[in-house]
Design a protein around this motif. Structure first.
Motif, short mmCIF file in Angstrom:
data_model
loop_
_atom_site.label_atom_id
_atom_site.label_comp_id
_atom_site.label_asym_id
_atom_site.label_seq_id
_atom_site.Cartn_x
_atom_site.Cartn_y
_atom_site.Cartn_z
N ASP A 34 10.36 4.91 3.08
CA ASP A 34 11.69 4.37 3.26
C ASP A 34 11.82 2.96 3.28
N GLU A 35 11.03 2.27 3.93
CA GLU A 35 11.22 0.80 4.28
C GLU A 35 10.79 0.04 3.04
N CYS A 36 10.18 0.75 2.17
CA CYS A 36 9.73 -0.08 0.95
C CYS A 36 10.48 0.43 -0.47
N LYS A 37 11.33 1.31 -0.35
CA LYS A 37 11.62 1.85 -1.62
C LYS A 37 12.69 0.60 -2.21
N THR A 38 12.36 0.51 -3.57
CA THR A 38 13.49 -0.61 -4.10
C THR A 38 14.10 0.29 -5.13
N TYR A 39 15.35 -0.15 -5.31
CA TYR A 39 16.50 0.58 -6.46
C TYR A 39 16.74 -0.34 -7.19
N ASP A 40 16.14 -0.50 -8.38
CA ASP A 40 16.26 -1.53 -9.33
C ASP A 40 17.31 -1.31 -10.35
N ASN A 41 17.69 -0.01 -10.50
CA ASN A 41 18.46 0.18 -11.94
C ASN A 41 20.13 0.55 -11.33
N ASP A 76 0.87 -1.27 -0.01
CA ASP A 76 -0.11 -0.09 0.22
C ASP A 76 1.07 1.36 0.07
N ASN A 77 2.02 1.22 0.57
CA ASN A 77 2.80 2.47 0.53
C ASN A 77 4.53 2.32 0.12
N PRO A 78 4.34 1.99 -1.38
CA PRO A 78 5.76 1.60 -1.86
C PRO A 78 6.62 2.59 -1.77
N GLU A 79 6.34 4.07 -1.51
CA GLU A 79 7.25 5.35 -1.63
C GLU A 79 7.87 5.57 -0.24
#
Lengths: 408, 126
Positions: B119-126, B114-117
């Motif tokens: 701090d706990e949930c941010k993913t850095y894919d590139n 529900d809250n991807p933005e």
């Protein structure tokens, strides 16, 4: 380039329902233009006298897939694999009834046909009918709502609550890009059958069904081997009469049988799975091994690949199934290692993958699902990719046709 | 930012109104200093409610088996017997689905969906 089909009231034979574009609980790419037109004619249900002409940017028609299987036969696992092929996980609608059976992802909506029960649990008990009996299901409503969703009209679908056994107040279902109807009777009614773009039947043999139900139910207090057996036996007459005949109408049948590699096997862990694919289905080209239309028997384990006991055996060939021409791809045995899976994938043709190794990747993504090491998982994944291919072909042909019409 | 404030104001009322919340009388607002508590309390009560569902279903399964055995003792081929065993099957399936759903409940995953933005949930894919 937005394709905007305008439906006149003549083409919308079923009731017109007003769909509210606001309050979307998943991202929708549709722009709805709602025109209200009052007409003297009142429709039978609800008495609404206005019609909605929806203009959707992008796809104009929903692709409908039907999946039939008895309960406890792997429909949920298949659904999860299928929705995963399209990307994203399918979730129950947020903020709605927590006991809803519907699953929604970006591209797909999965509807459980139990929601069209006309009799709730007490009603069925009184009448002495099972849920398998057509008398317990409202096929008229099923047909109307699936037809409406296919035409891009949202519907208020009833909810059958499996916990309480009652019919709950309806929930709103918006037309998705891909609609999957799963349950006991997707191909029972002829009208619903005609709406399906592709249909699948999961045919589990009696021994395997018994083994799976034991695995599922032995953790429950109250269940014993006798009660599980009695339950299967009691439902068998209705199943054979109403559910089993649907397999002749399916475009693809996944048949699960006990293995032939282990003599006198009664554990039921190793399975022999056959993927029976109907020939001549539009937008569907069957998977084949080495040479299409010939009969092949293949054991991949040997010099290049070492397998552990009991190994893997494949066979492929044409056959007839209930009077139809079919191609049958069969796998007996289990995958133990990743390289077995990729080796097998590299020798199968017409998989509709977008890149080399996609089947293996999908299988690995869900390595914890049941059947991930045998033919059930493999063929479910392959059918999922075939459905994606079918969807892309249908949408490509739909966007091409109106452009030609405007040119003419 | 305004929405964050309104969210914070709504949650204590939500916690207070939950019937089987383990948090007793003091309606403190601890989540400002300890944001993880804001997530856990509605989840805890939800987990309690979810845990109740398979238990209720297990009892129903047991009861339905007894009823089916009674119904079939008179006449094994009757409609009542068949319908009773069908009910057992339906409830067993529902119980198994409930158990599976329970297994999948990871609090962090649920929150991040529900809250991807955050701090706990941010993913850095590139």
């Amino acid at each position: 380039m937005a394709v905007c089909p305008v439906y006149t009231t003549q083409s919308l034979n079923s009731t017109c329902s007003i769909s509210t574009p606001s309050k979307t609980h998943f991202s929708s790419h549709h722009n709805h233009l709602v025109f209200y037109r009052t007409s003297k004619r009142t429709s039978k249900r609800g008495g609404s006298s206005s019609c909605v002409i929806t203009c959707s940017a992008g796809d104009s028609q929903t692709v409908v897939i039907g999946l039939a299987a008895d309960s406890g036969c792997g429909k949920s696992t298949f659904m999860r694999r299928l929705t995963s092929v399209f990307g994203g996980a399918a979730e129950p609608p947020k903020g709605g009834n927590p006991d809803s059976n519907t699953l929604i992802s970006d591209m797909t909506t999965v509807i459980c046909l139990d929601d069209y029960h006309s009799l709730d649990r007490t009603g069925r008990k009184e009448k002495g009918v099972t849920a398998l009996d057509p008398r317990a299901n409202d096929f008229d409503l099923m047909y109307e709502q699936v037809k409406a969703l296919k035409s891009g009209i949202a519907v208020d679908k009833p909810i059958y609550n499996h916990v309480s056994g009652l019919l709950d107040p309806p929930e709103l279902i918006k037309p998705p890009k891909i609609l999957v109807i799963e349950g006991l009777h997707p191909m029972f009614d002829e009208r619903v059958r005609d709406l399906l773009d592709f249909s699948i039947y999961l045919d589990i043999s009696n021994e395997v069904k018994f083994a799976w139900k034991i695995q599922r139910d032995m953790a429950e207090r109250g269940h014993s081997l006798e009660s599980i057996k009695a339950s299967i036996e009691a439902r068998k007459p209705d199943f054979d009469a109403f559910i089993d005949p649907q397999k002749q109408y399916a475009d693809a049948v996944i048949e699960v049988l006990p293995t032939q590699l282990i003599p006198d096997d009664n554990e039921g862990k190793v399975l022999r799975v056959r993927l029976i694919m109907k020939e001549g289905v539009e937008h569907f080209s069957p998977v084949y091994l080495f040479d299409e239309g010939s009969t092949i028997s293949w054991i991949p384990c040997g010099r290049k690949l070492t397998c552990s006991y009991p190994g893997i055996k494949f066979s492929y060939g044409p056959d007839t199934y209930f009077g139809h021409e079919v191609s049958v791809l069969e796998m007996d045995g289990q995958f133990d290692r990743l390289d077995e899976l990729i080796y097998v994938e590299s020798h199968l043709s017409n998989l509709s993958t977008k890149f080399y190794g996609e089947v293996t990747q999908q299988m690995l993504k869900h390595a914890d699902f049941p059947g991930s090491n045998n033919g059930t998982g493999l063929f479910q994944t392959i059918v999922g990719l075939k459905i994606r291919d079918l969807y892309e072909q249908i949408t490509a042909s739909k966007t091409a046709a109106p452009l030609q019409a405007t040119k003419a | 930012m305004a929405t964050l404030f309104t969210l914070n104001l709504v949650t204590p009322r939500a916690i207070a109104s939950l019937p089987d919340s383990t948090k007793g009388s003091p309606i403190k607002v601890p989540y400002l200093n300890q944001p993880w508590k804001r997530i856990l309390s509605p989840l805890e009560s939800r987990r309690m409610q979810v845990r109740a569902a398979p238990d209720r279903l297990s009892e129903k399964v047991e009861q339905s088996i007894k009823e089916a055995q009674e119904a079939c003792s008179d006449d094994p081929a009757s409609g009542e017997c068949v319908a009773a065993w069908d009910e057992v099957e339906e409830l067993s399936a529902a119980a198994s689905h409930a158990r599976d759903r329970l297994k999948d409940n990871d609090p962090l995953e649920n929150y991040c969906q529900d809250n991807p933005e955050t701090d706990e949930c941010k993913t850095y894919d590139n």
